[in-house]
Design an enzyme around this catalytic site. Sequence first.
Site, PDB file in Angstrom:
ATOM      1  N   ARG A  67     -16.031  -0.683   2.121  1.00  0.00           N
ATOM      2  CA  ARG A  67     -17.500  -0.623   2.198  1.00  0.00           C
ATOM      3  C   ARG A  67     -18.152  -1.187   0.935  1.00  0.00           C
ATOM      4  NH1 ARG A  67     -17.123   5.702   3.180  1.00  0.00           N
ATOM      5  NH2 ARG A  67     -15.287   4.908   4.250  1.00  0.00           N
ATOM      6  N   LYS A  82      -2.638   5.641  -1.902  1.00  0.00           N
ATOM      7  CA  LYS A  82      -2.235   6.053  -0.554  1.00  0.00           C
ATOM      8  C   LYS A  82      -0.801   6.580  -0.585  1.00  0.00           C
ATOM      9  CE  LYS A  82      -4.956   2.669   2.090  1.00  0.00           C
ATOM     10  NZ  LYS A  82      -5.761   3.614   2.866  1.00  0.00           N
TER      11      LYS A  82
HETATM   12  N1  BES Z   1      -8.147   0.186   4.813  1.00  0.00           N
HETATM   13  C1  BES Z   1      -8.394   1.563   4.944  1.00  0.00           C
HETATM   14  C2  BES Z   1      -8.628   2.013   6.380  1.00  0.00           C
HETATM   15  C3  BES Z   1      -7.484   1.863   7.342  1.00  0.00           C
HETATM   16  C4  BES Z   1      -6.703   2.952   7.668  1.00  0.00           C
HETATM   17  C5  BES Z   1      -7.230   0.665   7.973  1.00  0.00           C
HETATM   18  C6  BES Z   1      -5.669   2.816   8.581  1.00  0.00           C
HETATM   19  C7  BES Z   1      -6.199   0.521   8.881  1.00  0.00           C
HETATM   20  C8  BES Z   1      -5.423   1.625   9.188  1.00  0.00           C
HETATM   21  C9  BES Z   1      -9.637   1.933   4.137  1.00  0.00           C
HETATM   22  O1  BES Z   1      -9.860   1.181   3.012  1.00  0.00           O
HETATM   23  C10 BES Z   1      -9.424   3.352   3.670  1.00  0.00           C
HETATM   24  O2  BES Z   1      -8.548   3.560   2.914  1.00  0.00           O
HETATM   25  N2  BES Z   1     -10.239   4.273   4.151  1.00  0.00           N
HETATM   26  C11 BES Z   1     -10.141   5.629   3.775  1.00  0.00           C
HETATM   27  C12 BES Z   1     -11.534   6.128   3.490  1.00  0.00           C
HETATM   28  C13 BES Z   1     -11.583   7.453   2.821  1.00  0.00           C
HETATM   29  C14 BES Z   1     -11.001   7.415   1.458  1.00  0.00           C
HETATM   30  C15 BES Z   1     -13.027   7.881   2.779  1.00  0.00           C
HETATM   31  C16 BES Z   1      -9.493   6.415   4.917  1.00  0.00           C
HETATM   32  O3  BES Z   1      -9.702   6.055   6.074  1.00  0.00           O
HETATM   33  O4  BES Z   1      -8.738   7.313   4.632  1.00  0.00           O
HETATM   34 MN    MN Z   2      -8.859   1.916   1.311  1.00  0.00          MN
END
Ligand code: BES
Ligand code: MN
Length: 501
Positions: free
Chosen positions: A352, A278
């Site tokens: 997931r 990230k």
């Molecule tokens: N934990 C994150 C989602 C999230 C984002 C929670 C902002 C709280 C605040 C999740 O694991 C994630 O990283 N999701 C990705 C999915 C993508 C890679 C398909 C996302 O939302 O960018």
């Molecule tokens: Mn994630």
Amino acid sequence: MEWKVTKEALATLVTDCLLVVHTEGEDSLQGCTQEVDAALDHRISGLVTEGEISGKYGEVTLVHNWGKIPAKRLLVLGLGKCSKLDLDKMRNGMAIASRKARAAGVKQLTVACSPTLNNRWNPADLVQAVVEGFELGVYRYQGYKQKQEQERALETVWLVMPGVTDSAFEAGIERGRVFAAATNTARDLTYEPANKLTPSILAERALEIANRHGIEAEVLDEQKLNELGMDALLSVSKASAEVPRMIVLHYRGAPESKEILGWVGKGVTFDSGGIQVKPGRGMGDMKGDMAGAAAVLGAMEAIGALKPHCNVTAVIPTCENMINGNGYRPGDVISSFSGKTIEIQHTDAEGRLILADGLAYARRLGATSLVNVATLTGAVVTALGYITTGLMTNDEKWAEEVKAAARVAGEKMWELPLFEEYEEYLKSEVADLKNEGGGPAGSIQGGMFLKHFAEKTPWVHLDIAGTAESNQEKGIHPKGSTGVAVRTLAQLAMQFDRQMK
Ligand code: BES
Ligand code: MN
Ligand code: ZN
């Protein structure tokens, strides 16, 4: 906070602070407020006429007693238009007032409010809403500062509600306190930094909660996870120095019944994104990526205290999503507890994966209906903002029950569709499915993925990525972790209780 009930007349009641309510656009005051106004020679009505008190929702006005009544001071809480008043406004309004009272240094306060304000209310529900409002409103995370702020605290709240029976008071106060305490437990857990709340520490916390309430608990360690073939959970955890866990709690309130409610919470104690890392700024927020797990644990605490007549199995897969040479990679094909194979498209779509094992395991343990709670996608924030939790399902009837519980709890949820046409995003050339397909409908893709692991069991997925944290103080939510979904889950168990009787 201590809760007491009194039937004393407001004109003679001795209290540090008397809280009364006023609805917008009404010249004549109602119920308790009218009674206090009369004792004050109509000075409150005077302020209303002069426009100093409007009754606008959330307005709190501090006034003095003009030497007329023993109550030292008054807070007048605006509740907005009477026709728009519901228990959720009541709960949030009380929370706003609770912080005002605390800021004014009030230690002992009396809430005087007539249950006839809105005839649709069940008195016990009104009492519950007031208690929840206060207990949720004054919440603060304690943190790790050496010097604790000199905390002014509300110590005792008295309730004056004419016509409410002792049993309604008792039931409302108990449920309100338990629901709020459970929500505050989830808030505390979600606030904890990832170095203080590792997967194994989360498991210890779960055992503490279970022991306190006589709930059966089991924690699966790495060896057991390997034996069971929980490859999805193990793959996400591989690049972390912390060990993963699968936490399982069994609440058996209806041993004669085969119905088991299965609650599955995402417990990623820190989400760096993995090798598809990230962006740096704001990554610290990902200490809260276990808010789903926290919600499930909070709700278990609530039902452990209230003991509804139903069965609940809670399953919490927990690990970190970190980065090192052992980590899983995009392009990898992994297996899972269900046997389904998964092509990794994105290492940041880890929630997931661990939920896939959690859902499949809950089914193996006999769950007959499922709810999973997860901070799953940033995309749900784009779709629904910070106000509403995304809800997805494979069973409309079951979803209606969850939505009904959410309405009672005052938690906003809205459904996103899982039409089979969305399947195409998750098709893989080398495995049964991919964990992500790129492109649009990010939250739905998450839901579609999970649906494969709920299979035929009625299931609801709650995506709380937008609602688990609040970036401002608002109603029942101080700034920070909200403890969202705790009260919906707890309410759902209470509904089950009624159905089974
Ligand atoms: N934990 C994150 C989602 C999230 C984002 C929670 C902002 C709280 C605040 C999740 O694991 C994630 O990283 N999701 C990705 C999915 C993508 C890679 C398909 C996302 O939302 O960018
Ligand atoms: Mn994630
Ligand atoms: Zn995550």
